[in-house]
Design a protein around this motif. Structure first.
Motif, PDB file in Angstrom:
ATOM      1  N   VAL A   9     -24.718  70.591  37.070  1.00  0.00           N
ATOM      2  CA  VAL A   9     -23.302  70.275  36.846  1.00  0.00           C
ATOM      3  C   VAL A   9     -22.582  71.453  36.213  1.00  0.00           C
ATOM      4  N   ALA A  10     -23.214  72.101  35.238  1.00  0.00           N
ATOM      5  CA  ALA A  10     -22.605  73.254  34.579  1.00  0.00           C
ATOM      6  C   ALA A  10     -22.376  74.393  35.564  1.00  0.00           C
ATOM      7  N   ALA A  11     -23.349  74.643  36.434  1.00  0.00           N
ATOM      8  CA  ALA A  11     -23.222  75.723  37.413  1.00  0.00           C
ATOM      9  C   ALA A  11     -22.101  75.439  38.411  1.00  0.00           C
ATOM     10  N   VAL A  12     -22.043  74.189  38.888  1.00  0.00           N
ATOM     11  CA  VAL A  12     -20.985  73.819  39.851  1.00  0.00           C
ATOM     12  C   VAL A  12     -19.615  73.931  39.192  1.00  0.00           C
ATOM     13  N   PHE A  13     -19.504  73.430  37.948  1.00  0.00           N
ATOM     14  CA  PHE A  13     -18.221  73.536  37.256  1.00  0.00           C
ATOM     15  C   PHE A  13     -17.837  74.992  37.045  1.00  0.00           C
ATOM     16  N   ASP A  14     -18.782  75.822  36.607  1.00  0.00           N
ATOM     17  CA  ASP A  14     -18.482  77.237  36.374  1.00  0.00           C
ATOM     18  C   ASP A  14     -17.992  77.918  37.646  1.00  0.00           C
ATOM     19  N   PHE A  28     -16.340  76.499  40.278  1.00  0.00           N
ATOM     20  CA  PHE A  28     -14.958  76.102  40.570  1.00  0.00           C
ATOM     21  C   PHE A  28     -13.991  76.580  39.488  1.00  0.00           C
ATOM     22  N   ASN A  29     -14.457  76.607  38.258  1.00  0.00           N
ATOM     23  CA  ASN A  29     -13.589  77.072  37.175  1.00  0.00           C
ATOM     24  C   ASN A  29     -13.292  78.559  37.317  1.00  0.00           C
ATOM     25  N   THR A  30     -14.317  79.344  37.639  1.00  0.00           N
ATOM     26  CA  THR A  30     -14.125  80.787  37.831  1.00  0.00           C
ATOM     27  C   THR A  30     -13.216  81.065  39.024  1.00  0.00           C
ATOM     28  N   LEU A  49     -16.234  72.123  30.180  1.00  0.00           N
ATOM     29  CA  LEU A  49     -17.511  71.413  30.200  1.00  0.00           C
ATOM     30  C   LEU A  49     -17.481  70.194  29.281  1.00  0.00           C
ATOM     31  N   PHE A  50     -16.843  70.333  28.145  1.00  0.00           N
ATOM     32  CA  PHE A  50     -16.696  69.193  27.238  1.00  0.00           C
ATOM     33  C   PHE A  50     -15.926  68.070  27.928  1.00  0.00           C
ATOM     34  N   MET A  51     -14.852  68.424  28.626  1.00  0.00           N
ATOM     35  CA  MET A  51     -14.042  67.416  29.303  1.00  0.00           C
ATOM     36  C   MET A  51     -14.799  66.786  30.463  1.00  0.00           C
TER      37      MET A  51
END
Length: 422
Positions: A13-18, A20-22, A33-35
């Motif tokens: 999850v962290a990798a996928v979020f990073d 899309f966030n990047t 990540l907190f949200m």
């Protein structure tokens, strides 16, 4: 589901979020990540209203994780060390007195104010708790979280000297807050195996925890910087720093001194020693920086997802929500007052940037460490109430303060520029 599977999901999850966030969102990863964790937990809470088995399963799964132990005895040492070695030793040396005075003096004043005001506020709201319990809340919530703070500071255009003040204070007051928390919980629960609590024993514990950590961190930093300067093998040198963090933190805990302060001081002395001795090759420096950046990024991601997920462990009542909102005002006001007192009393001896107290107040975030300490409380120390209030303050701190800090800095800098031009 095993703990390994849970960690796997968190990393994915962290990798996928990073990704899309990047590519798209470009918000501080700490906040994002907190949200993500919060939204996921809130979704489970909503679904759990209709399918209680899902909520029970999720709570049982998270119940297998001792969040306090994972953070305080596990990943915290790595995150603090990664933050410490990124500070400029020369800038840190120039700002050492404002940092140390704010980390120790302002934090103690703030913790006392938060505890006292919370005690009176709860009494007025009809949910009184013992004064000692309120002071414990002040001790765990007043120190700023270095993990959250450093993650947000990367995205601001603050002057370097002010960044160092905020980051340095956050790294040191975390260790101090932990020591004060231990002392107060020791007083509140003397049956926990610590013997009779007296003024002398409290003073001895404080000296042992703080000064012992300063000495051990200093010696470790000096030793490891010497070792790095006498060899040229980046694999071995990276391994030595890793061993320093794990071994130093474990040794500190076994000697009953502050592990967080030990690794912070050790990291600072390591960088300073390497710079003074020289002898570390460019390739080693490159690998050391990249290795600890990766460790910092990965553990930050796991930590803040866990912080968000653990909201399902909290029972929010109307009284807790009202008290939590009031606690936000108390915590922010107490920090502002303590920092203003610091700046006004020291501005003739040390340089403070324009609006330093305001920016340091809003930039001093609370995060996973406060929640970990609240989770570690015994039920007899008003745990449910303190944990709920802590979560609300942390949510406001990370999301609201974190997202608005950059805008606040720009407005204050623009105002300062206009005043100079006039």
């Amino acid at each position: 589901m095993s703990i390994f599977h849970l960690i796997t999901i968190l990393v994915v999850v962290a990798a996928v979020f990073d990704y899309f966030n990047t590519r798209f969102f470009k918000i501080p990863a700490t906040i994002g990540l907190f949200m993500v964790g919060m939204v996921f937990s809130l979704a489970i809470l909503v679904v759990g209203k209709f399918y209680p088995d899902i909520l029970a399963y999720d709570r049982d799964l998270l119940g297998q994780i001792d969040f306090s132990e994972v953070l305080l005895e596990g990943i915290l040492s790595f995150l603090l060390f990664a933050g410490a070695i990124n500070l400029d030793p020369e800038e840190l040396r120039e700002q050492k007195w404002p940092i140390l005075i704010s980390a120790f003096g302002a934090t103690l004043v703030s913790a006392t104010l938060v505890g006292g005001l919370t005690y009176f506020a709860l009494d007025l709201l009809g949910s009184p708790i013992p004064l000692l319990h309120a002071l414990i809340f002040g001790a765990l919530i007043s120190p700023t979280d270095p993990v959250a703070t450093l993650g947000i500071l990367e995205h601001t255009n603050l002057p370097e000297s002010l960044k160092v003040k905020i980051a340095g204070e956050s790294l040191f007051n975390d260790g101090l807050g932990y020591v004060v928390f231990l002392i107060l919980t020791n007083i509140a629960m003397p049956s926990g195996g610590h013997g009779d609590v007296t003024v002398g024993s409290v003073a001895l514990l404080f000296v042992q925890e703080v000064f012992g950590a300063l000495i051990l961190g200093y010696l470790l930093g000096k030793l490891v910087s010497y070792m790095l300067a006498t060899i040229d093998s980046y694999q071995t040198e990276v391994l030595i720093t890793l061993a320093m963090v794990i071994g130093g933190y474990t040794l500190a805990n076994s000697l009953h001194i502050s592990g967080p302060l030990t690794v912070v001081v050790g990291g600072i002395m390591l960088v300073r020693g390497v710079q003074q001795r020289g002898g570390v090759s460019d390739i080693t420096q490159d690998y050391l920086v990249k290795f600890w950046e990766l460790v910092d990024e990965l553990l930050n991601a796991v930590l803040f997802l866990l912080v968000g997920l653990f909201i399902v462990q909290v029972e929010f009542t109307t009284a807790i929500v009202i008290t939590g909102v009031l606690a936000i005002l108390i915590v922010v006001l107490s920090r502002f007052l303590s920092l203003t007192l610091l700046v006004e009393s020291l501005k003739h001896r040390f340089h403070f940037e324009a609006n330093a107290a305001v920016i340091m107040t809003w930039g001093g975030l609370r995060g996973g460490i406060s929640i970990a300490l609240a989770l570690s409380l015994a039920p007899e120390i008003s745990k449910d109430l303190i944990l709920g209030i802590t979560y609300i303050v942390v949510f406001f701190s990370i999301v609201v303060q974190g997202l608005t800090l950059q805008g606040l800095v720009k407005r204050l800098q623009s105002r300062a520029t206009d005043e100079v031009s006039e």
